[in-house]
Write an enzyme that holds these catalytic residues in place. Structure first.
Site, mmCIF file in Angstrom:
data_model
loop_
_atom_site.group_PDB
_atom_site.id
_atom_site.type_symbol
_atom_site.label_atom_id
_atom_site.label_comp_id
_atom_site.label_asym_id
_atom_site.label_seq_id
_atom_site.Cartn_x
_atom_site.Cartn_y
_atom_site.Cartn_z
ATOM 1 C CB CYS A 108 -10.857 5.305 -4.051
ATOM 2 S SG CYS A 108 -10.835 5.924 -2.354
ATOM 3 C CD GLU A 128 -7.106 4.474 -1.913
ATOM 4 O OE1 GLU A 128 -8.086 4.928 -2.538
ATOM 5 O OE2 GLU A 128 -6.669 4.969 -0.866
#
Length: 486
Positions: free
Chosen positions: A269, A232
């Site tokens: 994020c 990620e």
């Protein structure tokens, strides 16, 4: 300035550290894979219990290292416990093994069909890289570790340099819960690189920067035996406000948008990095006043504050960008001042360098003149974890359908905000590059367990040699899909 190359002696020491941990994981792998599902679930519940029993001590150490705030950290511990409990439930239910049985059919045409039995099996020892911004939920006992243990894979965690003491403490406080070798913690970037290339490691989970993740992704693929790398990396998480929504509730949207941008000092994020507003929106005063009211706060470390200030300065100095609000840099070198910049959709298409993540409490407001202007720009955006649409259901039906098709993200949010990721079966926390290296998979939710498993089909295998979930007696009592049935 480039980082000096490690000395051969140093590099070999890092490799030895990784090799010790992976050797222990390899020794533990067969027993963990063969552990009956109820016992495997008890291990996960035991880890959750250990976190809860030591929450006060763990949160205090985490606060010393991260400055995220005790209340936030205790909430994150509870989330981490919930993840472990969820995967314990997943293991007990057994459906994650995806058992399929096709009995033999001598009358099948064009040829008789053999007995075929298929299930998912654990990959073996895996490596997990902790994240800086979630010292519990994406760390030693975070979602990657929990899902890998649920799959039956021993885990070697590369601790994040932002919270090394917490990482060791977490492992120590849970040591009595797990068999030897099932969970290890190592430190250091070079040790992490050695983990990725260690032949014992069968897959890697990573949450971090695009540059760091891409480097490790390259290592995973350059091995003599390439392995899956579930990274990620970075995400802009665009938010689109339609003209109808802006006219109906623009001030409320702006207020909530600023709260989402600055939540946790913008160190999520899923922080919205782009806000698309119709030209002439009349909300500039609301934007300026809202962001100016947010006080600077501590970022996770010097490396983040330095990168944040540098990236923000470069974006603000771009000739296509106009500052809406830029505060003076705080005296605390580890703090970050919230900021808003603005440009147009046309300029974004002409200057793709504007589409870069600024990890911290800043965002770029982009004005568009028409639906086509907006859609043409959305098509140029890189893949993301999330994309959000604020619209009016009746007025915007056709536009929203076009927006949904144009936005490339793993999660589409309607009239809400992307910060805050629900830990549920249906959640998909992933997305097209550069959000992740593997958009087919999620790192949050029960489906995360699939990353650490692979299918094996057994053809005409004697009953006594089949794994228990594939046997007719089904001693593990798992769901079995027989002959294509439900």
């Amino acid at each position: 300035m480039p980082t000096p190359a490690p000395s051969p002696d140093g590099a070999s020491a890092h490799a030895r550290t990784a090799a010790r941990a992976t050797a222990q994981a390899r020794a533990a792998a067969p027993a963990l894979a063969a552990l009956p599902l109820p016992a495997r679930a008890r291990l996960l519940r035991g880890l959750s219990h250990a976190l809860g029993e030591n929450a006060v001590h763990l949160a205090a150490v985490a606060e010393e290292e991260t400055r995220l705030g005790t209340e936030r950290l205790r909430g994150e511990i509870r989330r981490t416990q919930a993840q472990l409990e969820m995967f314990a439930d997943v293991v007990e239910a057994g459906a994650f093994l995806d058992v399929m049985i096709d009995p033999p059919d001598p009358a099948a045409r064009p040829a008789p069909r053999p007995d075929i039995r298929r299930m998912l099996v654990p990959l073996g020892p895996v490596a997990v890289f902790s994240a800086s911004n979630f010292p519990f939920a994406f760390s030693v006992l975070g979602g990657d570790t929990a899902s890998a243990l649920a799959a039956g894979c021993p885990v070697v965690v590369k601790a994040h340099e932002g919270h090394p003491r917490l990482s060791d403490l977490t492992r120590e406080l849970t040591a009595a819960t797990l068999p030897a070798g099932v969970l290890s913690v190592v430190h250091g970037r070079e040790t992490g690189r050695s983990l990725v290339t260690d032949p014992v490691i069968r897959a890697v989970g990573f949450t971090g920067s695009t540059s760091g993740g891409r480097a490790l992704f390259g290592l995973a693929n350059s091995r003599p035996d390439p392995i899956p790398f579930y990274g990620e990396l970075g995400s802009l998480n665009p938010v689109v406000v339609t003209p109808a929504a802006g006219a109906a509730r623009g001030a409320d949207i702006v207020r909530a948008y600023i709260a989402s941008v600055t939540l946790g000092q913008g160190q999520f994020c899923t922080k919205p990095g782009l806000l698309f507003l119709p030209a002439g929106h009349g909300l500039e005063d609301h934007l300026r006043q809202g962001i100016a009211a947010v006080q600077p706060g501590p970022l996770l470390g010097d490396w983040i504050s330095t990168a944040y200030r540098a990236t923000l300065a470069e974006l603000a100095a771009h000739p296509a960008v106009r500052p809406l609000h830029l505060a003076e840099e705080p005296d605390d070198p580890r703090a970050g001042a919230p900021a808003l910049l603005t440009t147009s959709a046309e300029e974004v298409r002409a200057c793709p360098e504007l589409l870069r993540e600024c990890f911290g409490p800043a965002s770029l407001v982009i004005t568009y003149t028409s639906a086509d202007d907006l859609l043409d720009t959305l098509h140029t955006l890189p893949g993301g974890l999330t994309a959000t649409i604020h619209g009016q259901e009746r007025e915007d039906e056709l536009l929203v359908r076009r927006l949904s098709a144009a936005l490339s993200a793993g999660r589409l949010v309607w009239n809400g905000w992307p910060t805050g990721v629900a830990v549920t079966a249906a959640m998909h926390h992933g997305g097209p590059w550069p959000a992740t290296t593997s958009p087919l998979h999620t790192s949050v939710g029960s489906r995360a367990v699939a990353r650490w498993m692979r299918p094996v089909a057994y053809q005409n295998m004697p009953e006594e040699l089949l794994p228990e979930p594939l046997q007719r007696a089904n001693p593990w009592n798992v769901p079995q899909q027989v002959d294509g049935g439900p």
